[in-house]
Structure formats: C-alpha cells, structure tokens
Design an enzyme around this catalytic site. Sequence first.
Site, PDB file in Angstrom:
ATOM      1  N   ARG A  49       0.851  -1.189   0.000  1.00 40.54           N
ATOM      2  CA  ARG A  49       0.000   0.000   0.000  1.00 40.54           C
ATOM      3  C   ARG A  49       0.887   1.239   0.000  1.00 40.54           C
ATOM      4  NH1 ARG A  49      -2.413  -3.686   3.568  1.00 40.54           N
ATOM      5  NH2 ARG A  49      -4.603  -4.198   3.084  1.00 40.54           N
ATOM      6  N   LYS A  89      -2.863  -1.311   8.074  1.00 39.32           N
ATOM      7  CA  LYS A  89      -4.315  -1.134   7.986  1.00 39.32           C
ATOM      8  C   LYS A  89      -5.050  -2.055   8.947  1.00 39.32           C
ATOM      9  CE  LYS A  89      -8.007  -0.668   4.572  1.00 39.32           C
ATOM     10  NZ  LYS A  89      -8.342  -0.741   3.131  1.00 39.32           N
ATOM     11  N   ARG A 107      -0.449  -0.791  -6.916  1.00 39.10           N
ATOM     12  CA  ARG A 107      -0.889  -1.976  -6.175  1.00 39.10           C
ATOM     13  C   ARG A 107      -1.904  -2.773  -6.991  1.00 39.10           C
ATOM     14  NH1 ARG A 107      -1.578  -3.950  -0.836  1.00 39.10           N
ATOM     15  NH2 ARG A 107      -3.714  -4.402  -0.192  1.00 39.10           N
ATOM     16  N   HIS A 109      -4.316  -8.814   2.329  1.00 33.66           N
ATOM     17  CA  HIS A 109      -5.763  -8.919   2.482  1.00 33.66           C
ATOM     18  C   HIS A 109      -6.102 -10.105   3.378  1.00 33.66           C
ATOM     19  CE1 HIS A 109      -6.683  -6.687  -1.536  1.00 33.66           C
ATOM     20  NE2 HIS A 109      -6.483  -5.858  -0.534  1.00 33.66           N
ATOM     21  N   TYR A 121      -8.796 -16.170   5.277  1.00 27.51           N
ATOM     22  CA  TYR A 121      -8.408 -15.432   6.477  1.00 27.51           C
ATOM     23  C   TYR A 121      -7.181 -16.060   7.119  1.00 27.51           C
ATOM     24  CZ  TYR A 121      -8.861 -13.077  10.971  1.00 27.51           C
ATOM     25  OH  TYR A 121      -8.635 -12.325  12.100  1.00 27.51           O
TER      26      TYR A 121
END
Length: 210
Positions: free
Chosen positions: A23, A73, A152, A175, A185
């Site tokens: 990012r 983030k 990105r 992510h 996840y």
Amino acid sequence: MLKAAESSELHAYVVLSLTTGVRTEEARALRWDHVVAWIPSLKAWQPVTEAGFKHKRFAIYVWRADRVGGDTKTRKSRRTLELPKLSAEALRHHHARQAAQKLKVGELWQEHNLVFCTSVGTPLDAANVRRAFRQITKNAGIGTDWTPRELRHSFVSIMSDQGVPIETIADLVGHAGTSVTEAVYRHQLKPVITKGAHTMNTIFGDKPTG
C-alpha cells in the site's frame, strides 16, 4: 512507466510498489531497518543498514503504515515479503543517493530512518507523492489521472494474469477475507513470501547485477 520513473526521485518507490503490491501508506512508512538481507552463514535476515546490499536475497518487513498510530491497515496486513531483484536493485541505488543527500544537506538532515523521505529526511506528504507520480505517468504518455494506488492494483493484475492463486495474492497484498481477493483469512504473521518476487523476476528478467 518504469522507464519514465528512472529520472524521478520516486523511482525506487514506484518499482517497490509495482513489484510487491505494498500500500502507498506502507511504502511511505517503510524504514531502512525493515529492509533486510538474507545472510546464509547465519541463516537469518539482517537489516541492510548492517549487512549492506552485497547479497542475493532481500526482503521487507511490512509492519508499519503512514496512519494514525503507525500500524498497518489491519493486524492481518503485517507481512514479510521477499523482494524481486528489480526492487532490490532500485533500493540499493536509492540508498546510495540518500546517503549522498545526507552529506549535501549536513545538519539540516532530520533522521527518521525512512526509506522514502523528503530532501531533509522528513516523512513524505501523500499529496506531494501523488503530484510527483502524476508527472511520471504524464511523461510516460498515459495521462495524469493515475494515483500511486494504481501500482498496487497493477501488481494484483500481473499476479492474476500469471496464474498466481488468489490465496497467494491475498497474502502478498495483506488482504484477509476481503471481497477484492476472496482471500482466506490468516491469523498470524506469515513467513517470507517468495512467490511475488519469483513471478516479477520472470516478467522483468533475472539478470545478474553489476
């Protein structure tokens, strides 16, 4: 665009962002002690500020971001990425130029240990980065509507086009279960991820550096 960026102070910033998918706020917060080289004799990663750039493998610890509190983030965004040779070489040249700039400005330099900073060592302003990037895209002949975030997005597209699994892409860009990448996840800090570096070396060439 990479060619157009060669004459810009943002060259290493552009190369790193495009070839690793970090990012823009992560790139602005990257510190030199989080750019590391693999030392085979020690079987460990060491900051390039100690180990130098005369090594074969490099990585970055994406553990900080230019955000309130200085964290990434999300906690899932913290990751370690092996660098493609194109990025490592760009950072090597950038480090040398920054050292020369420190000598030039002398006592005016404010040490924040930032990889990407102003001419006196202070943090980069996001608006100034956007303006400089627009000049690069203008010089490249692709217009001025682009933002650093597009680097990105381009990274994700390149990975996808090369058949990299969506789960791996999600890991590379930090992510976790998002609709953008349909990521699996992940709960813990992942080990060094090499797939991005290997793919970029295939795209841009794996030539020995001089």
